[in-house]
Design a protein around this motif. Structure first.
Motif, PDB file in Angstrom:
ATOM      1  N   ASP A 635       0.776  -1.255   0.093  1.00 26.02           N
ATOM      2  CA  ASP A 635      -0.085  -0.073   0.107  1.00 26.02           C
ATOM      3  C   ASP A 635       0.753   1.288  -0.144  1.00 26.02           C
ATOM      4  O   ASP A 635       0.542   2.221  -0.722  1.00 26.02           O
ATOM      5  N   ALA A 636       2.191   1.251   0.828  1.00 25.86           N
ATOM      6  CA  ALA A 636       2.839   2.568   0.761  1.00 25.86           C
ATOM      7  C   ALA A 636       3.144   2.741  -0.575  1.00 25.86           C
ATOM      8  O   ALA A 636       3.607   4.019  -1.001  1.00 25.86           O
ATOM      9  N   LEU A 637       3.896   1.325  -1.287  1.00 26.66           N
ATOM     10  CA  LEU A 637       4.335   1.791  -2.562  1.00 26.66           C
ATOM     11  C   LEU A 637       3.354   2.332  -3.575  1.00 26.66           C
ATOM     12  O   LEU A 637       3.566   3.076  -4.263  1.00 26.66           O
ATOM     13  N   LEU A 638       2.010   1.803  -3.466  1.00 26.40           N
ATOM     14  CA  LEU A 638       1.207   2.279  -4.428  1.00 26.40           C
ATOM     15  C   LEU A 638       0.802   3.883  -4.159  1.00 26.40           C
ATOM     16  O   LEU A 638       0.608   4.643  -5.040  1.00 26.40           O
ATOM     17  N   ASP A 639       0.878   4.231  -2.700  1.00 28.97           N
ATOM     18  CA  ASP A 639       0.692   5.649  -2.397  1.00 28.97           C
ATOM     19  C   ASP A 639       1.694   6.512  -2.771  1.00 28.97           C
ATOM     20  O   ASP A 639       1.286   7.852  -3.022  1.00 28.97           O
ATOM     21  N   HIS A 640       2.914   6.023  -2.936  1.00 28.24           N
ATOM     22  CA  HIS A 640       3.920   6.792  -3.168  1.00 28.24           C
ATOM     23  C   HIS A 640       4.357   6.767  -4.713  1.00 28.24           C
ATOM     24  O   HIS A 640       5.458   7.269  -5.153  1.00 28.24           O
ATOM     25  N   GLY A 641       3.424   6.222  -5.350  1.00 32.38           N
ATOM     26  CA  GLY A 641       3.317   6.156  -6.965  1.00 32.38           C
ATOM     27  C   GLY A 641       3.951   5.133  -7.826  1.00 32.38           C
ATOM     28  O   GLY A 641       4.243   5.125  -8.900  1.00 32.38           O
ATOM     29  N   GLU A 652       8.731  -9.825  -6.902  1.00 30.29           N
ATOM     30  CA  GLU A 652       9.045  -9.064  -8.292  1.00 30.29           C
ATOM     31  C   GLU A 652       8.489  -7.692  -7.936  1.00 30.29           C
ATOM     32  O   GLU A 652       9.473  -6.643  -8.403  1.00 30.29           O
ATOM     33  N   LEU A 653       7.612  -7.279  -6.925  1.00 29.91           N
ATOM     34  CA  LEU A 653       7.385  -6.010  -6.925  1.00 29.91           C
ATOM     35  C   LEU A 653       8.294  -5.267  -5.923  1.00 29.91           C
ATOM     36  O   LEU A 653       8.870  -4.106  -6.055  1.00 29.91           O
ATOM     37  N   ALA A 654       8.839  -6.192  -4.980  1.00 32.20           N
ATOM     38  CA  ALA A 654       9.990  -5.519  -4.167  1.00 32.20           C
ATOM     39  C   ALA A 654      11.167  -5.273  -4.876  1.00 32.20           C
ATOM     40  O   ALA A 654      12.047  -4.325  -4.791  1.00 32.20           O
ATOM     41  N   GLU A 655      11.631  -6.192  -5.885  1.00 32.75           N
ATOM     42  CA  GLU A 655      12.841  -5.882  -6.919  1.00 32.75           C
ATOM     43  C   GLU A 655      12.475  -4.429  -7.477  1.00 32.75           C
ATOM     44  O   GLU A 655      13.649  -3.852  -7.876  1.00 32.75           O
ATOM     45  N   ILE A 656      11.283  -4.024  -7.891  1.00 35.94           N
ATOM     46  CA  ILE A 656      11.306  -3.001  -8.480  1.00 35.94           C
ATOM     47  C   ILE A 656      11.681  -1.771  -7.700  1.00 35.94           C
ATOM     48  O   ILE A 656      12.305  -0.640  -8.149  1.00 35.94           O
ATOM     49  N   THR A 657      11.520  -1.746  -6.456  1.00 41.94           N
ATOM     50  CA  THR A 657      11.862  -0.697  -5.475  1.00 41.94           C
ATOM     51  C   THR A 657      13.143  -0.614  -5.216  1.00 41.94           C
ATOM     52  O   THR A 657      13.704   0.417  -4.899  1.00 41.94           O
ATOM     53  N   ALA A 658      13.919  -1.610  -5.491  1.00 40.69           N
ATOM     54  CA  ALA A 658      15.408  -1.724  -5.182  1.00 40.69           C
ATOM     55  C   ALA A 658      15.640  -1.443  -3.733  1.00 40.69           C
ATOM     56  O   ALA A 658      16.706  -0.806  -3.498  1.00 40.69           O
ATOM     57  N   LEU A 659      14.694  -1.795  -2.894  1.00 45.03           N
ATOM     58  CA  LEU A 659      14.799  -1.604  -1.255  1.00 45.03           C
ATOM     59  C   LEU A 659      15.111  -3.055  -0.750  1.00 45.03           C
ATOM     60  O   LEU A 659      14.395  -3.762  -0.786  1.00 45.03           O
ATOM     61  N   PRO A 660      16.165  -3.175   0.026  1.00 45.58           N
ATOM     62  CA  PRO A 660      16.483  -4.633   0.688  1.00 45.58           C
ATOM     63  C   PRO A 660      15.310  -4.933   1.813  1.00 45.58           C
ATOM     64  O   PRO A 660      14.902  -5.940   1.979  1.00 45.58           O
ATOM     65  N   ALA A 661      14.957  -3.826   2.236  1.00 48.08           N
ATOM     66  CA  ALA A 661      13.744  -4.025   3.490  1.00 48.08           C
ATOM     67  C   ALA A 661      12.554  -4.225   2.929  1.00 48.08           C
ATOM     68  O   ALA A 661      11.939  -5.395   3.311  1.00 48.08           O
ATOM     69  N   ALA A 662      11.923  -4.063   1.491  1.00 48.40           N
ATOM     70  CA  ALA A 662      11.095  -4.560   0.774  1.00 48.40           C
ATOM     71  C   ALA A 662      11.197  -5.757   0.511  1.00 48.40           C
ATOM     72  O   ALA A 662      10.080  -6.675   0.885  1.00 48.40           O
ATOM     73  N   THR A 663      12.457  -6.393   0.060  1.00 46.99           N
ATOM     74  CA  THR A 663      12.713  -7.757  -0.359  1.00 46.99           C
ATOM     75  C   THR A 663      12.500  -8.676   0.786  1.00 46.99           C
ATOM     76  O   THR A 663      11.818  -9.773   0.732  1.00 46.99           O
TER      77      THR A 663
END
Length: 732
Positions: A635-641, A652-663
């Motif tokens: 939800d945070a990723l969607l709200d941030h665009g 796959e969605l976590a890899e798009i952000t390139a944020l280790p915490a998301a992975t």
């Protein structure tokens, strides 16, 4: 389109000036100035003119079109400029602003008073359109164009009347148009929507402050603050010269001639409402005279319209005799223009004056609404009105006792005035104190009127009886004033030329009722005067009043209350400091309420997100709590665009952000959902800790505006602000 919206805001901002003019020429000047300003601005923007060339073009247009638009009375055939018109146009740039607030509204097309409207419309639209077209929209300085209609609105309100003409509605309308102009800037639709909402919030707060702090019916504007050029002094009173007219050299002298009066109709020299204990004068709010623009609407509820042609003979001086509440006045003959410029009028007093003074041969045509005459026998049915007149500074000795004895047993204010006036006319006798007449002192000071009440018989003339009657009516509760002038004799009609001499000068009173001012004749009928009666020691003489004159620098305003109310305890005056604090708190409170109401949709979104997070974090099953941590990340990723399709896996969605915490959160959520191993409490804590870290990293490089937009984004709810801002104009 965008520039024209701002031009329309400038035009709307001038609406508060309409009550000052109340003439179709106002709309012509506004529309003409706006069209000229818009045309020059468009040519300037298209041809990339310099500031000097744009300014010179505006001056040229003003000189060519200004006379028919702002000084139509000086235009040949109604549309060609004249030399006098051009001179008025040029001097009006400097002088018309102050003249506008010293002339009684509505001013119509009087002299060059339309110049301020033309200049505000022409220059306001020119600046608004030029700035809107020629400044790059994406630059912050582009917003300065929105200040132009705000400035013209402020000037219009400041030049306008003291009584508001829907100024709050106009203010909100101007800010709404400015909001639409902001909405058309080259930014995203959502940001344009928020800009519009921000301006609407500001307009609502400003409107609330105007409504709560400034009474709509009585505002402080330039017109109320500026010193009027002609103000009567307290010692200016034609009534003090009454005896010289009826017994002196003017007794048989022709004072003026009038055509248009029927028998019994009146021509008043002045209405006097301020009693100082020495004389009656024009006082209080009535002492401020303003210029008259030719004609004004009358405000009286009743009365007959009387039109008369007046020619001055021996009645020279400042006072201008009128037929009633003034509707129009036009000087005729030689010197008419100078007399028009020197004429001032007091609407509260219904009195006119010329600063240069009238001389023999001056003439004018006047139309007025005459106060209806009421006989003393009909006064009993009247009720006091709400006109404001100064309270008498001194009451003559014996007046209270005379009113009490003559009105004993009467209950209503009208009945008491009727009884007091009946006693005055029945016990009084007329004498001017001239040769072969019973001795009668002149004047209407407190001592002279006290002697009148104490004498037996009472002897005086219209000067004393009108003054005494006015004070008695005021004492009982009727706003009252003394009027000095002439009454057309029997046999007169509208076609008869009547010449008045000094011997025909008289005075009467006007009392204010619920139906307006009415004229009452308090003078006794002329009849033989009996010998003076010796005082009977067994009778009670009129006692002297124990009431001392009020110790104050300025006379109090009449509150129209009956004398019985004088002893009642008056409410304690509110401390002005406390009153100011309460006013500020009132504005702050209502402003916060407005902001709370308008911000409630955004607060609802933030609260909904917090409740959703709390529900996920407190789920009973540890697996659900770990999956809830991932849902919070998504939800945070969607709200941030971040764009995410439904077919994408967590990793796959976590890899798009390139944020280790998301992975990390994605792996923990997959394990919790698909692994048969149990989920420990440490896994839950780690998942939520990493989820909070993702949000912090997403906000790390954002501006405050971007962070705020993410917090109120509804994309995580499957919605979009585009749905709510679909009504906004789209950028081409």
């Amino acid at each position: 389109m965008r520039a024209l919206i701002l031009a329309l805001a400038v035009v709307v901002s001038l609406v508060p000036l309409w009550p000052v003019y109340q003439n179709p020429a106002f709309f012509v000047a506004v529309a003409g100035g706006a069209l000229l300003g818009a045309l020059i601005a468009l040519l300037s923007a298209r041809g990339k003119w310099s500031v000097l060339r744009t300014a010179l073009t505006a001056v040229t247009a003003y000189l060519i079109f200004g006379v028919p638009l702002a000084v139509p009375s000086e235009a040949f055939f109604g549309f060609l400029p004249s030399l006098q018109g051009e001179l008025n146009l040029l001097t009006g740039v400097v002088l018309s602003w102050k003249q506008l607030v010293t002339v009684m509204p509505p001013v119509g097309t009087y002299e060059a008073l339309l110049v301020p409207v033309l200049l505000l419309s022409l220059l306001g639209v020119l600046l608004a359109v030029v700035l809107s077209l020629r400044i790059i929209r994406t630059r912050g300085i582009a917003s300065v164009a929105a200040l132009v209609p705000v400035i013209t609105l402020g000037v219009a309100i400041w030049l306008g009347p003291s009584r508001s003409f829907a100024s709050v509605v106009v203010t909100v309308g101007v800010f709404v148009l400015i909001a639409m102009w902001f909405a058309l800037s080259r930014v995203g639709v959502a940001r344009a929507g928020f800009r519009a909402i921000g301006i609407l919030v500001l307009s609502a707060v400003v409107a609330s402050a105007v409504v709560l702090v400034t009474p709509i019916t009585d505002r402080t504007v330039w017109r109320t603050e500026i010193d009027q050029p002609f103000v009567l002094q307290d010692d200016t009173s034609p009534l003090s010269e009454y005896r010289s007219f009826v017994t002196g050299d003017d007794k048989n002298k022709d004072l003026l001639s009038v055509t248009g009066l029927s028998a019994g109709q009146r021509l008043s020299i002045a209405a006097l409402d301020n009693y100082t204990g020495v004389l009656f004068s024009v006082g209080g709010v009535a002492a401020d005279f303003t210029k008259l623009p030719g004609s004004i609407p009358t405000t009286s509820k009743t009365g007959d319209e009387v039109t008369a042609q007046v020619t001055i003979s021996g009645l020279t001086g400042a006072w201008v005799p009128l037929t009633g509440e003034l509707g129009s006045l036009n000087f005729t003959g030689a010197g008419s223009r100078a007399l028009t410029d020197a004429f001032y009028y007091s609407r509260p007093a219904g009195t006119g004056a010329v600063t240069t003074g009238l001389i023999e041969g001056d003439s004018y045509r006047t139309t007025g609404l005459a106060a209806p005459e009421v006989s003393i026998s009909s006064v009993g049915s009247l009720e006091p009105g709400d006109a404001i007149v100064p309270a008498p500074q001194v009451m003559p000795d014996g007046l209270d006792a005379f009113v009490s004895l003559s009105s004993k047993g009467k209950t209503s204010a009208g009945e008491r005035v009727q009884a007091a006036l009946t006693a005055l006319t029945s016990q009084g006798y007329i004498s001017h104190g001239g040769p072969e007449e019973v001795s009668s002192a002149s004047g209407h000071g407190a001592n002279r009127l006290a002697a009148l009440f104490a004498a037996s018989p009472m002897v005086g003339d219209a000067e004393q009886y009108a003054a005494a009657a006015s004070l008695m009516a005021t004492q009982i509760g009727f706003p009252s004033r003394v009027v000095m002038g002439f009454i057309a004799p029997e046999g007169s009609d509208a076609g008869t030329d009547v010449t008045f001499t000094g011997a025909e000068m008289t005075a009467w009173i006007e009392i204010n009722t619920t139906n307006g001012w009415v004229a009452v004749n308090p003078n006794p009928a002329e009849r033989p005067i009996p010998e003076e009666q010796p005082q009977d020691p067994t009778e009670v003489a009129f006692p002297q009043t124990a009431v001392e004159p009020p110790a104050q620098d300025e006379p109090q305003l009449n509150d129209n209350s009956a004398p019985e109310a004088a002893d009642e305890e008056q409410p304690t005056a509110v401390d002005p400091v406390l009153q100011a604090i309460l006013a500020v708190l009132n504005v702050v409170g209502w402003s916060l309420l407005w902001l709370g109401v308008l911000a409630s949709p955004f607060l609802a979104i933030v609260i909904a997100k917090r409740r959703r997070r709390a529900a996920r974090h407190s789920a009973a099953d540890p697996r659900d709590r770990v999956e809830g941590a991932w849902s919070e990340v998504r939800d945070a990723l969607l709200d941030h665009g971040t764009a995410a399709s439904a077919s994408m896996t967590r990793q796959e969605l976590a890899e798009i952000t390139a944020l280790p915490a998301a992975t990390t959160v994605a792996v923990l959520a997959d394990t919790a959902q698909y692994s048969v191993d149990s989920v420990t409490e440490s896994d839950v804590i780690r998942a939520w800790s990493e989820a909070d870290g993702v949000v912090k990293e997403l906000d790390a490089n954002l501006t405050r505006w971007q962070k705020f937009r993410a917090k109120i984004s509804v994309k995580s709810f499957g919605l979009s602000w585009a749905r709510f801002t679909a009504w906004l104009p789209k950028r081409r």
